[in-house]
Write a protein that holds these residues in place. Structure first.
Motif, PDB file in Angstrom:
ATOM      1  N   THR A 189     -20.946  -7.276  14.323  1.00 39.16           N
ATOM      2  CA  THR A 189     -20.386  -6.659  14.097  1.00 39.16           C
ATOM      3  C   THR A 189     -19.889  -7.471  12.623  1.00 39.16           C
ATOM      4  O   THR A 189     -19.324  -8.525  12.516  1.00 39.16           O
ATOM      5  N   GLN A 190     -19.755  -6.374  11.385  1.00 40.07           N
ATOM      6  CA  GLN A 190     -19.691  -7.186  10.277  1.00 40.07           C
ATOM      7  C   GLN A 190     -18.057  -6.797  10.312  1.00 40.07           C
ATOM      8  O   GLN A 190     -17.338  -5.634  10.919  1.00 40.07           O
ATOM      9  N   TYR A 191     -17.100  -7.517   9.831  1.00 35.25           N
ATOM     10  CA  TYR A 191     -15.884  -7.664   9.665  1.00 35.25           C
ATOM     11  C   TYR A 191     -15.172  -7.357   8.275  1.00 35.25           C
ATOM     12  O   TYR A 191     -16.257  -8.068   6.885  1.00 35.25           O
ATOM     13  N   GLN A 192     -14.930  -5.636   7.448  1.00 33.25           N
ATOM     14  CA  GLN A 192     -14.410  -5.581   6.047  1.00 33.25           C
ATOM     15  C   GLN A 192     -13.309  -4.918   6.204  1.00 33.25           C
ATOM     16  O   GLN A 192     -13.154  -3.803   7.426  1.00 33.25           O
ATOM     17  N   SER A 193     -12.371  -4.796   5.854  1.00 37.41           N
ATOM     18  CA  SER A 193     -10.913  -4.051   5.792  1.00 37.41           C
ATOM     19  C   SER A 193     -10.882  -2.822   5.544  1.00 37.41           C
ATOM     20  O   SER A 193     -11.872  -2.769   5.162  1.00 37.41           O
ATOM     21  N   ALA A 194      -9.905  -2.613   6.775  1.00 35.54           N
ATOM     22  CA  ALA A 194      -9.947  -0.460   6.194  1.00 35.54           C
ATOM     23  C   ALA A 194      -9.697  -0.310   4.507  1.00 35.54           C
ATOM     24  O   ALA A 194     -10.085   0.371   3.747  1.00 35.54           O
ATOM     25  N   VAL A 195      -8.769  -1.249   4.123  1.00 31.48           N
ATOM     26  CA  VAL A 195      -8.902  -0.338   2.298  1.00 31.48           C
ATOM     27  C   VAL A 195      -9.873  -1.075   2.045  1.00 31.48           C
ATOM     28  O   VAL A 195     -10.271   0.160   1.015  1.00 31.48           O
ATOM     29  N   TYR A 196     -10.808  -2.172   2.239  1.00 39.34           N
ATOM     30  CA  TYR A 196     -12.063  -2.434   1.676  1.00 39.34           C
ATOM     31  C   TYR A 196     -13.020  -1.101   1.761  1.00 39.34           C
ATOM     32  O   TYR A 196     -13.955  -0.225   0.684  1.00 39.34           O
ATOM     33  N   LEU A 197     -12.570  -0.564   2.741  1.00 37.23           N
ATOM     34  CA  LEU A 197     -13.511   0.436   3.694  1.00 37.23           C
ATOM     35  C   LEU A 197     -13.251   1.826   3.029  1.00 37.23           C
ATOM     36  O   LEU A 197     -14.376   2.269   2.711  1.00 37.23           O
ATOM     37  N   LEU A 198     -12.242   2.367   3.090  1.00 33.45           N
ATOM     38  CA  LEU A 198     -11.277   4.054   2.351  1.00 33.45           C
ATOM     39  C   LEU A 198     -11.584   3.272   0.594  1.00 33.45           C
ATOM     40  O   LEU A 198     -12.160   4.196  -0.106  1.00 33.45           O
ATOM     41  N   ILE A 202     -16.032   0.845  -7.903  1.00 29.85           N
ATOM     42  CA  ILE A 202     -17.359   0.016  -7.922  1.00 29.85           C
ATOM     43  C   ILE A 202     -16.608  -1.729  -7.457  1.00 29.85           C
ATOM     44  O   ILE A 202     -18.207  -1.753  -6.678  1.00 29.85           O
ATOM     45  N   ASP A 203     -14.921  -1.837  -7.575  1.00 31.42           N
ATOM     46  CA  ASP A 203     -15.607  -2.903  -7.826  1.00 31.42           C
ATOM     47  C   ASP A 203     -14.832  -3.798  -5.885  1.00 31.42           C
ATOM     48  O   ASP A 203     -14.984  -4.672  -5.374  1.00 31.42           O
ATOM     49  N   LYS A 204     -14.060  -2.149  -5.312  1.00 32.41           N
ATOM     50  CA  LYS A 204     -13.251  -2.366  -4.489  1.00 32.41           C
ATOM     51  C   LYS A 204     -11.968  -3.301  -4.388  1.00 32.41           C
ATOM     52  O   LYS A 204     -12.169  -3.975  -3.707  1.00 32.41           O
ATOM     53  N   PHE A 205     -11.627  -3.519  -5.887  1.00 32.90           N
ATOM     54  CA  PHE A 205     -10.523  -5.096  -5.822  1.00 32.90           C
ATOM     55  C   PHE A 205      -9.417  -4.676  -5.063  1.00 32.90           C
ATOM     56  O   PHE A 205      -8.583  -5.538  -4.800  1.00 32.90           O
ATOM     57  N   VAL A 206      -8.678  -3.588  -4.749  1.00 35.50           N
ATOM     58  CA  VAL A 206      -7.456  -3.760  -4.536  1.00 35.50           C
ATOM     59  C   VAL A 206      -7.418  -4.659  -3.346  1.00 35.50           C
ATOM     60  O   VAL A 206      -6.582  -5.299  -2.897  1.00 35.50           O
ATOM     61  N   ASP A 207      -7.801  -4.286  -2.266  1.00 35.67           N
ATOM     62  CA  ASP A 207      -8.405  -5.570  -1.528  1.00 35.67           C
ATOM     63  C   ASP A 207      -7.942  -6.771  -1.381  1.00 35.67           C
ATOM     64  O   ASP A 207      -7.090  -7.510   0.003  1.00 35.67           O
ATOM     65  N   VAL A 214      -4.452  -0.999   5.997  1.00 32.49           N
ATOM     66  CA  VAL A 214      -3.727  -0.848   6.623  1.00 32.49           C
ATOM     67  C   VAL A 214      -3.816  -0.444   7.897  1.00 32.49           C
ATOM     68  O   VAL A 214      -5.703  -0.673   8.533  1.00 32.49           O
ATOM     69  N   GLY A 215      -3.252  -0.397   8.776  1.00 37.11           N
ATOM     70  CA  GLY A 215      -3.762  -0.219  10.392  1.00 37.11           C
ATOM     71  C   GLY A 215      -3.269  -1.510  11.361  1.00 37.11           C
ATOM     72  O   GLY A 215      -2.617  -2.159  10.280  1.00 37.11           O
TER      73      GLY A 215
END
Ligand SMILES: Cc1cc2nc3c(=O)[nH]c(=O)nc-3n(C[C@H](O)[C@H](O)[C@H](O)COP(=O)(O)OP(=O)(O)OC[C@H]3O[C@@H](n4cnc5c(N)ncnc54)[C@H](O)[C@@H]3O)c2cc1C
Length: 557
Positions: A189-198, A202-207, A214-215
């Protein structure tokens, strides 16, 4: 050789991913500084080394391992390393003694994927080394520091953070500076954080800016574990400050240790964020950096007290040396320097600052002297060598990697004289090294008791008692005792292991608990039956149902 498995790997992985199973390659990856084979009748083996060329192949090989997990012929487990230089803790050897292991070398995944010069956040792959990041920052004129360690330029930034390694730049604890991870769990399973997925931008930088997400904090499960493979990591880099000085407080009397410790704590509490971590080293440890081993490099005995006295007088090495750094604006550094000076002046000590006139003049004088003169006057030669180590030590504090600290690993290497510093590589060069790295409570009485403990136990096993304390915070000290031995001498290897076992077993009774373990200790020291490791085992079964990833790494059976 498992030919059918090699064929399957070749079929499934990209052409650029190399699969190597020749004897020479396998021998190289099974070479460690630890001398682990000495007590075990079973030797570590590898089916092959897979040098992955891309993230997709990491996923493919995890999927293959799961697919063939129940196949008697094709089943295999995977042991990932980034640069494989985990000297003293296992080097690039797998934790398990199973005979169907594929070592997954991620050093080819060496892209710096992103750097934000405004914020100092770097996103990189497992194979990016300290040297590579340093060159990148210098080439682009980015004023940030590499999170360097004593292990030097060829080590991975990502793997050192996963191992919870630490250095002496302002962001001392490298996993603490890690803000984001991506990768794969062992079940594929790929792991990307909950912040990244929420994040729908476009750049999903805040993660990358927020460590905790989160969580549940799942990213912690990548560190000192065997649940997943990290394929990229974002790390916060410390900005270089406009001014800097390192301080060296030399304390002649061993008995002043108890008075020095509260002063170190005071400096760290008062100047948090301005003074980086502080190292406290004893005389023998300093000699290991500046002196030749008086017993010869292949020796198996500790230095005699009179030798230590003689050499330390020659080199002016005191009983204890406190090393720290002050980072800030010119005015801040000037003020803090004078206040730090006043604090340490409370005990009899000599205080040297790297920006002082005496160091600048010494550097100028030595560099202007002809090499021929230096070569015929031994004292000048020694001063030159000391200054050079001093300058290289300062580079490390400024976040520029070099190999000056690696010399320690060669203290008992019979071939030490033949190895130039620039090409030092402890496992390739046959160095013998294990680490004892316990956390010690930052209280004077406890630290003194610990010093006595090390000085009593190490020499009993012919191991030099080299003592370093590093303050990770004002209330948290890790001590590193390098157990340096001649790897080519079976008696020396046995002594080294017996020494480490006695230190660990007796130390635990006194509250000295290692922050990091070698791959052998991960089995004999950790109790698979206690609640902590039972819970960890439940996680292992969930994330790695076929037990294909790094079996036995921080996973006692
Ligand atoms: C003289 C000397 C000084 C040293 N000084 C320091 C020091 O100051 N600070 C310090 O921390 N260490 C120090 N070390 C110890 C060690 O060499 C370093 O920590 C080194 O960075 C670890 O090796 P590496 O970076 O190549 O990691 P690797 O060997 O690549 O990885 C270490 C382990 O992490 C796991 N791993 C690696 N990559 C991944 C991945 N992508 N996904 C999942 N798991 C992974 C594997 O289990 C692997 O065995 C020193 C060693 C010596 C000899």
């Amino acid at each position: 050789m498992n030919k059918p498995l090699i064929e399957k790997l070749k079929e499934q992985l990209s052409n650029d991913t190399r699969i190597e199973n020749d004897e020479k390659t396998i021998e190289k990856y099974l070479r460690g500084t630890e001398g682990l084979n000495i007590f075990s009748s079973k030797k570590r083996t590898l089916v092959a080394v897979v040098k992955a060329c891309c993230d997709e192949d990491v996923k493919s090989i995890i999927d293959l391992a799961n697919r063939y997990a129940k196949d008697d012929v094709l089943c295999f487990s995977l042991y990932p390393v980034s640069t494989g230089n985990n000297w003293g803790y296992g080097t690039s050897q797998p934790a398990s003694l199973n005979n169907n292991i594929i070592l997954l070398d991620l050093s080819g995944l060496n892209k710096i994927l992103d750097f934000d010069p405004e914020l100092g956040l770097v996103t990189l792959e497992p194979g990016v080394t300290q040297q590579q990041l340093s060159e990148y920052l210098i080439a682009n004129n980015y004023n940030y520091m590499v999170p360097v360690t004593g292990a030097g330029p060829e080590c991975s930034i990502l793997a050192n953070a996963l191992e919870r390694g630490y250095g002496i730049t302002p962001y001392t604890e490298h996993f603490a500076a890690t803000t984001a991870i991506q990768g794969y769990w062992a079940d594929g399973t790929q792991y990307q954080s909950a912040v990244y997925l929420l994040d729908k931008s476009i750049d999903k930088f805040v993660d990358k800016t927020f460590k905790w997400g989160v969580g549940p904090y799942l990213e912690g499960l990548f560190s000192q574990s065997s649940y997943g493979i990290a394929t990229r990591m974002t790390i916060r880099l410390a900005k270089r400050k406009s001014a800097f000085t390192s301080f060296f407080v030399q304390i002649q009397e061993d008995s002043l240790l108890e008075q020095a410790i509260p002063l170190i704590r005071e400096v760290l509490q008062r100047y948090e964020g301005i003074v980086g971590s502080i190292n406290l080293m004893d005389k023998r440890r300093i000699l290991s950096m500046f002196a030749q081993n008086p017993n010869g490099n292949g020796s198996h005995s500790v230095m005699q007290a009179n030798d230590v006295d003689k050499i330390s007088k020659q080199l002016q090495v005191p009983a204890w040396t406190i090393v720290g750094t002050i980072y800030g604006s010119k005015a801040v550094v000037k003020t803090v320097k004078s206040e730090v000076n006043a604090i340490f002046k409370q005990i009899p000590s000599k205080r040297i600052y790297s920006d002082s006139a005496i160091i600048r003049i010494a550097n100028m004088v030595i560099s202007s002297l002809p090499a021929s003169l230096i070569s015929i006057i031994p004292t000048l030669g020694r001063v030159k060598e000391q200054l050079s180590s001093f300058n290289l030590g300062e580079e490390i504090m400024l976040g520029k990697p070099n190999k000056v600290a690696l010399k320690l690993a060669y203290w008992r290497n019979p071939n030490a004289d033949k190895v130039e510093q620039a090409v030092m590589h402890p496992s390739n060069d046959g160095c013998g090294l294990l680490w004892y790295a316990p956390l010690i409570t930052m209280k004077a009485a406890t630290m003194r008791e610990y010093v006595n403990f090390i000085r009593e136990i190490c020499p009993k096993h012919n191991i030099e008692p080299f003592i370093t304390f590093t303050n990770l915070k004002h209330d948290c000290v890790d001590s590193t005792i390098p157990i340096v031995f001649d790897l080519s001498n079976p008696d020396a290897v046995k002594d080294a292991h017996n020494c480490l076992k006695e230190l660990v077993n007796k130390g635990l009774k006194k509250g000295y608990v290692p922050y990091r373990l070698n791959i052998d200790q991960q089995q004999w020291l950790l109790d698979s039956q206690n609640n902590f490791w039972q819970t960890a085992n439940k996680l292992k079964k969930t994330l790695d149902p076929n037990n294909i990833l790094s079996p036995q790494r921080y996973n006692p059976q």
